[in-house]
Motif scaffolding. Sequence first.
Motif, PDB file in Angstrom:
ATOM      1  N   LEU A 261       0.894  -1.400  -0.107  1.00  0.00           N
ATOM      2  CA  LEU A 261       0.086   0.018  -0.021  1.00  0.00           C
ATOM      3  C   LEU A 261       0.741   1.327   0.153  1.00  0.00           C
ATOM      4  N   LYS A 262       2.168   1.177   0.350  1.00  0.00           N
ATOM      5  CA  LYS A 262       2.986   2.380   0.617  1.00  0.00           C
ATOM      6  C   LYS A 262       3.921   2.479  -0.630  1.00  0.00           C
ATOM      7  N   ASN A 263       3.412   1.749  -1.649  1.00  0.00           N
ATOM      8  CA  ASN A 263       4.233   1.949  -2.933  1.00  0.00           C
ATOM      9  C   ASN A 263       5.582   1.418  -2.812  1.00  0.00           C
ATOM     10  N   SER A 264       5.883   0.207  -2.180  1.00  0.00           N
ATOM     11  CA  SER A 264       7.336  -0.095  -2.057  1.00  0.00           C
ATOM     12  C   SER A 264       8.082  -0.511  -3.038  1.00  0.00           C
ATOM     13  N   LYS A 265       7.414  -0.311  -4.394  1.00  0.00           N
ATOM     14  CA  LYS A 265       8.141  -0.631  -5.749  1.00  0.00           C
ATOM     15  C   LYS A 265       9.304  -0.020  -5.700  1.00  0.00           C
ATOM     16  N   ILE A 266       9.458   1.189  -5.060  1.00  0.00           N
ATOM     17  CA  ILE A 266      10.508   2.274  -5.497  1.00  0.00           C
ATOM     18  C   ILE A 266      11.832   1.379  -5.025  1.00  0.00           C
ATOM     19  N   LEU A 267      11.594   0.577  -3.996  1.00  0.00           N
ATOM     20  CA  LEU A 267      12.852  -0.195  -3.371  1.00  0.00           C
ATOM     21  C   LEU A 267      13.473  -1.096  -4.655  1.00  0.00           C
ATOM     22  N   ILE A 268      12.291  -1.738  -4.904  1.00  0.00           N
ATOM     23  CA  ILE A 268      12.784  -2.888  -6.384  1.00  0.00           C
ATOM     24  C   ILE A 268      13.330  -1.843  -7.502  1.00  0.00           C
ATOM     25  N   SER A 269      12.767  -0.654  -7.624  1.00  0.00           N
ATOM     26  CA  SER A 269      13.198   0.113  -8.852  1.00  0.00           C
ATOM     27  C   SER A 269      14.535   0.603  -8.655  1.00  0.00           C
ATOM     28  N   SER A 270      14.935   0.889  -7.354  1.00  0.00           N
ATOM     29  CA  SER A 270      16.205   1.562  -7.042  1.00  0.00           C
ATOM     30  C   SER A 270      17.328   0.249  -7.440  1.00  0.00           C
ATOM     31  N   ARG A 271      16.963  -0.777  -6.832  1.00  0.00           N
ATOM     32  CA  ARG A 271      17.888  -1.995  -7.347  1.00  0.00           C
ATOM     33  C   ARG A 271      17.949  -2.531  -8.675  1.00  0.00           C
ATOM     34  N   LYS A 272      16.772  -2.138  -9.424  1.00  0.00           N
ATOM     35  CA  LYS A 272      16.979  -2.352 -11.050  1.00  0.00           C
ATOM     36  C   LYS A 272      18.078  -1.205 -11.669  1.00  0.00           C
ATOM     37  N   LEU A 273      17.901  -0.087 -11.109  1.00  0.00           N
ATOM     38  CA  LEU A 273      18.546   1.076 -11.310  1.00  0.00           C
ATOM     39  C   LEU A 273      20.147   0.742 -11.092  1.00  0.00           C
ATOM     40  N   MET A 274      20.469   0.238 -10.020  1.00  0.00           N
ATOM     41  CA  MET A 274      21.527  -0.135  -9.482  1.00  0.00           C
ATOM     42  C   MET A 274      22.485  -1.358 -10.717  1.00  0.00           C
ATOM     43  N   TRP A 275      21.500  -2.104 -11.147  1.00  0.00           N
ATOM     44  CA  TRP A 275      22.050  -3.224 -11.955  1.00  0.00           C
ATOM     45  C   TRP A 275      22.173  -2.454 -13.126  1.00  0.00           C
ATOM     46  N   ILE A 276      21.367  -1.752 -13.812  1.00  0.00           N
ATOM     47  CA  ILE A 276      21.559  -1.059 -14.981  1.00  0.00           C
ATOM     48  C   ILE A 276      22.653  -0.180 -15.200  1.00  0.00           C
ATOM     49  N   PHE A 277      22.839   0.602 -14.189  1.00  0.00           N
ATOM     50  CA  PHE A 277      24.033   1.482 -14.071  1.00  0.00           C
ATOM     51  C   PHE A 277      25.296   0.904 -13.907  1.00  0.00           C
ATOM     52  N   HIS A 278      25.315  -0.419 -13.165  1.00  0.00           N
ATOM     53  CA  HIS A 278      26.576  -1.446 -13.125  1.00  0.00           C
ATOM     54  C   HIS A 278      26.821  -1.897 -14.688  1.00  0.00           C
ATOM     55  N   LEU A 279      25.852  -2.324 -15.177  1.00  0.00           N
ATOM     56  CA  LEU A 279      26.095  -2.778 -16.603  1.00  0.00           C
ATOM     57  C   LEU A 279      26.597  -1.699 -17.660  1.00  0.00           C
ATOM     58  N   LEU A 280      25.929  -0.390 -17.592  1.00  0.00           N
ATOM     59  CA  LEU A 280      26.443   0.397 -18.358  1.00  0.00           C
ATOM     60  C   LEU A 280      27.753   0.881 -18.068  1.00  0.00           C
ATOM     61  N   ILE A 281      28.158   0.802 -16.851  1.00  0.00           N
ATOM     62  CA  ILE A 281      29.399   1.179 -16.609  1.00  0.00           C
ATOM     63  C   ILE A 281      30.479   0.292 -17.155  1.00  0.00           C
ATOM     64  N   THR A 282      30.413  -1.169 -16.747  1.00  0.00           N
ATOM     65  CA  THR A 282      31.002  -2.302 -17.401  1.00  0.00           C
ATOM     66  C   THR A 282      30.889  -2.235 -18.907  1.00  0.00           C
ATOM     67  N   LEU A 283      29.906  -2.237 -19.580  1.00  0.00           N
ATOM     68  CA  LEU A 283      29.973  -1.916 -21.229  1.00  0.00           C
ATOM     69  C   LEU A 283      30.680  -0.698 -21.467  1.00  0.00           C
ATOM     70  N   GLY A 284      30.369   0.365 -20.772  1.00  0.00           N
ATOM     71  CA  GLY A 284      31.303   1.617 -21.343  1.00  0.00           C
ATOM     72  C   GLY A 284      32.927   1.422 -21.118  1.00  0.00           C
ATOM     73  N   LEU A 285      33.323   0.757 -20.058  1.00  0.00           N
ATOM     74  CA  LEU A 285      34.651   0.326 -19.833  1.00  0.00           C
ATOM     75  C   LEU A 285      35.185  -0.531 -21.227  1.00  0.00           C
ATOM     76  N   ALA A 286      34.280  -1.587 -21.572  1.00  0.00           N
ATOM     77  CA  ALA A 286      34.675  -2.563 -22.547  1.00  0.00           C
ATOM     78  C   ALA A 286      34.793  -1.863 -23.887  1.00  0.00           C
ATOM     79  N   ILE A 287      33.814  -1.132 -24.040  1.00  0.00           N
ATOM     80  CA  ILE A 287      33.858  -0.289 -25.366  1.00  0.00           C
ATOM     81  C   ILE A 287      34.983   0.556 -25.640  1.00  0.00           C
ATOM     82  N   TYR A 288      35.131   1.477 -24.343  1.00  0.00           N
ATOM     83  CA  TYR A 288      36.275   2.301 -24.324  1.00  0.00           C
ATOM     84  C   TYR A 288      37.643   1.643 -24.626  1.00  0.00           C
ATOM     85  N   ALA A 289      37.793   0.267 -24.041  1.00  0.00           N
ATOM     86  CA  ALA A 289      38.931  -0.282 -24.190  1.00  0.00           C
ATOM     87  C   ALA A 289      39.056  -0.820 -25.518  1.00  0.00           C
TER      88      ALA A 289
END
Length: 143
Positions: free
Chosen positions: A111-139
């Motif tokens: 009821l308190k819309n706890s979906k934000i907790l899950i969304s923040s975790r998803k954003l962490m994974w997306i951010f981590h993936l983008l950073i690692t992909l960015g480093l790979a492409i840069y290299a």
Amino acid sequence: MTEFCTKQYEKLTNEISETLGQIASIEYYAIIFSGGVYTWIFTKESIVPILAFFIPPLIVTLLGVVSYGMYNRLQLISEYIQIEYENKEYPKEDIDFEHSKNMGWETFLNLKNSKILISSRKLMWIFHLLITLGLAIYAVIYL
């Protein structure tokens, strides 16, 4: 509540706790692994195969999918607990959050819309993936 229901409820809440701990460990190991591999690659004197730069994004993707599956399992358990043990579904407008005594934790979170907790975790994974992909492409482009 019957003894069976009590034991089942305890089992489910224990599973939630254990799964949350496992998810946190997966996130931790994904960060440590990708950082370790890139540290090894960038400090190596000899030439490293181009595919080695894409190992961290691959591992982050795989661990992210595992983590996502675990979150889906937690969502199912949460819904089951709400339906079976927390007196079903409440219309949001009928709940007095300050004084409610007949609402369990899972219902409260929903009821308190706890979906934000899950969304923040998803954003962490997306951010981590983008950073690692960015480093790979840069290299690949600049090394």
